[in-house]
Design an enzyme around this catalytic site. Structure first.
Site, mmCIF file in Angstrom:
data_model
loop_
_atom_site.group_PDB
_atom_site.id
_atom_site.type_symbol
_atom_site.label_atom_id
_atom_site.label_comp_id
_atom_site.label_asym_id
_atom_site.label_seq_id
_atom_site.Cartn_x
_atom_site.Cartn_y
_atom_site.Cartn_z
ATOM 1 N N GLU A 195 -3.056 4.021 -0.855
ATOM 2 C CA GLU A 195 -4.493 3.781 -0.826
ATOM 3 C C GLU A 195 -5.236 4.963 -1.442
ATOM 4 O OE1 GLU A 195 -5.707 0.927 0.113
ATOM 5 O OE2 GLU A 195 -3.804 0.128 0.868
ATOM 6 N N ILE B 57 1.231 1.674 10.429
ATOM 7 C CA ILE B 57 1.888 2.915 10.864
ATOM 8 C C ILE B 57 1.060 4.122 10.444
ATOM 9 C CG2 ILE B 57 3.985 4.315 10.683
ATOM 10 C CD1 ILE B 57 5.458 1.658 9.968
ATOM 11 N N THR C 54 5.482 -5.814 3.953
ATOM 12 C CA THR C 54 6.182 -6.306 2.771
ATOM 13 C C THR C 54 7.326 -5.383 2.374
ATOM 14 O OG1 THR C 54 4.135 -7.298 1.971
ATOM 15 C CG2 THR C 54 5.890 -6.996 0.367
ATOM 16 N N GLY D 189 2.775 -3.448 9.032
ATOM 17 C CA GLY D 189 3.237 -2.852 7.791
ATOM 18 C C GLY D 189 3.050 -1.351 7.771
ATOM 19 N N GLU E 174 -2.144 4.287 9.940
ATOM 20 C CA GLU E 174 -3.354 4.377 10.767
ATOM 21 C C GLU E 174 -3.057 4.980 12.132
ATOM 22 O OE1 GLU E 174 -6.625 1.811 11.464
ATOM 23 O OE2 GLU E 174 -6.081 0.520 9.784
#
Length: 354
Positions: free
Chosen positions: A278, A71, A94, A67, A73
């Site tokens: 995040e 990418i 998702t 997900g 990270e």
């Protein structure tokens, strides 16, 4: 021979990457790479650490399969380095906003890997906030902070807006923060319910939030929403879904900038920062656009030419793949019902009794 490393999330997309890994490796081998794979683990920063390791030992290509979080990270692993490998992505999450922006197939993992065969790349801008890098969005303000409390299945932009439109109990808590925003073209001091920095035109599956975004021009799309009135916010969202008309509304600022300094002007007011979905720390914070920092394999001849700086590609004439179109119309109708205003211009106002 060039070397490639597939860094994949074994649990993404109902384990589809794991199930198709042999085919993925074979496709990349056909492109001239000696290819190996690494399955991420629950350890913190697993993908980031592996990406940095293989970059430092000289790999030429990293394929991030998973997900948008995977990418992100991988990008955070290689972005600080002077010598960065190229990247490709295989979407298995998702929403897959990044794949949508790069016109990479999102419904077939093997076809997504085959994009590498086209040997088309875009040098993508990324953002930096303190020591963290982001690939798609940065945002802050009370309106965005509420997303941390929304159930995970409603984390897409539409899901969140639907949550608002249906009258969730958190609505009265949306309030303005007095902020100072310094950007290329000026300074804004005043109330805001949120700010948004976008690197692509796709957020939560929608391509109207920053309709004129370019992938490689060194500029963020900056939106500052000045109003905290719930119905006005819903109205702005409906205008967005109805052809990106929100960008001309005086209840927000819409501009392009290579940097942003965001801070609150209230000593007791906290502004949490959201980086690619995040929590990324609190304001004050400086955001910088790193121009053309990551070379990314893309389905470039399917990307509209106005989305790539200096592109010689023809405009893409394919049909829109916005599977959210009916859902968008439903949302606009719901806002019309709540506000008793004809937003979509069809001469009708949705029935308040429905």
């Amino acid at each position: 021979m060039k070397k490639a490393r597939v860094i994949y999330n074994p649990t993404s997309g109902k384990e589809l990457v794991k199930k198709n890994l042999a085919d993925i490796l074979s496709i990349i081998e056909e492109c001239g790479y000696e290819t190996s794979a690494f399955a991420t683990t629950p350890d913190e920063n697993s993908a980031r650490n592996e990406a940095r390791r293989v970059a430092e030992v000289g790999f030429d290509l990293i394929v991030a399969a998973g997900g948008d979080g995977t990418i992100n990270e991988v990008v955070n692993g290689i972005a600080p380095l002077d010598n960065r490998p190229s990247m490709a992505i295989i979407p298995a999450g998702t929403t897959n906003d990044y794949a949508r922006a790069l016109k990479i197939p999102r419904d077939n993992i093997v076809k997504a890997a085959e994009v590498i065969k086209k040997n088309q790349t875009v040098k993508m801008d990324i953002g930096k906030a303190k020591e963290t890098y982001f690939i798609n969005i940065a945002a802050g303000g009370h309106l965005t902070e509420l997303t941390y409390e929304v159930p995970s299945e409603l984390k897409s932009i539409f899901g969140y807006l639907a949550y608002l439109a249906k009258g969730a109990e958190m609505l009265p808590r949306v309030k303005p923060i007095k902020v100072r925003m310094e950007y290329d073209e000026g300074v804004y001091e005043g109330n805001a319910s949120m700010f948004f920095l976008g690197l692509t035109n796709s957020v939560g599956g929608f391509e109207q939030i920053a309709p004129d975004a370019k992938l490689d021009d060194g500029k963020f799309s900056l939106i500052i929403v000045k109003t905290a009135n719930v119905f006005e916010i819903l109205h702005l969202a409906a205008l967005m879904l109805n052809g990106g008309k929100h960008v001309e509304d005086n209840r927000l600022i819409y501009t392009k900038t290579s940097r942003l300094h965001a801070e609150t002007l209230e000593a007791d007011s906290r502004m949490m920062i959201n980086l690619d979905g995040e929590y990324g720390g609190d304001a004050p914070m400086e955001f910088v656009n790193l121009h053309q920092h990551i070379e990314m394999f893309a389905n470039a001849d399917a990307i509209p030419s106005n989305a790539i700086m200096g592109s010689i590609l023809e405009d893409y004439d394919g049909e829109s793949e916005d599977e959210y179109s009916e859902t968008s119309k439903e949302f606009v109708r719901e806002v019309e019902r709540l506000t008793e205003e004809d937003i979509d211009g069809d001469g009708k106002i949705a029935d308040r009794e429905k």
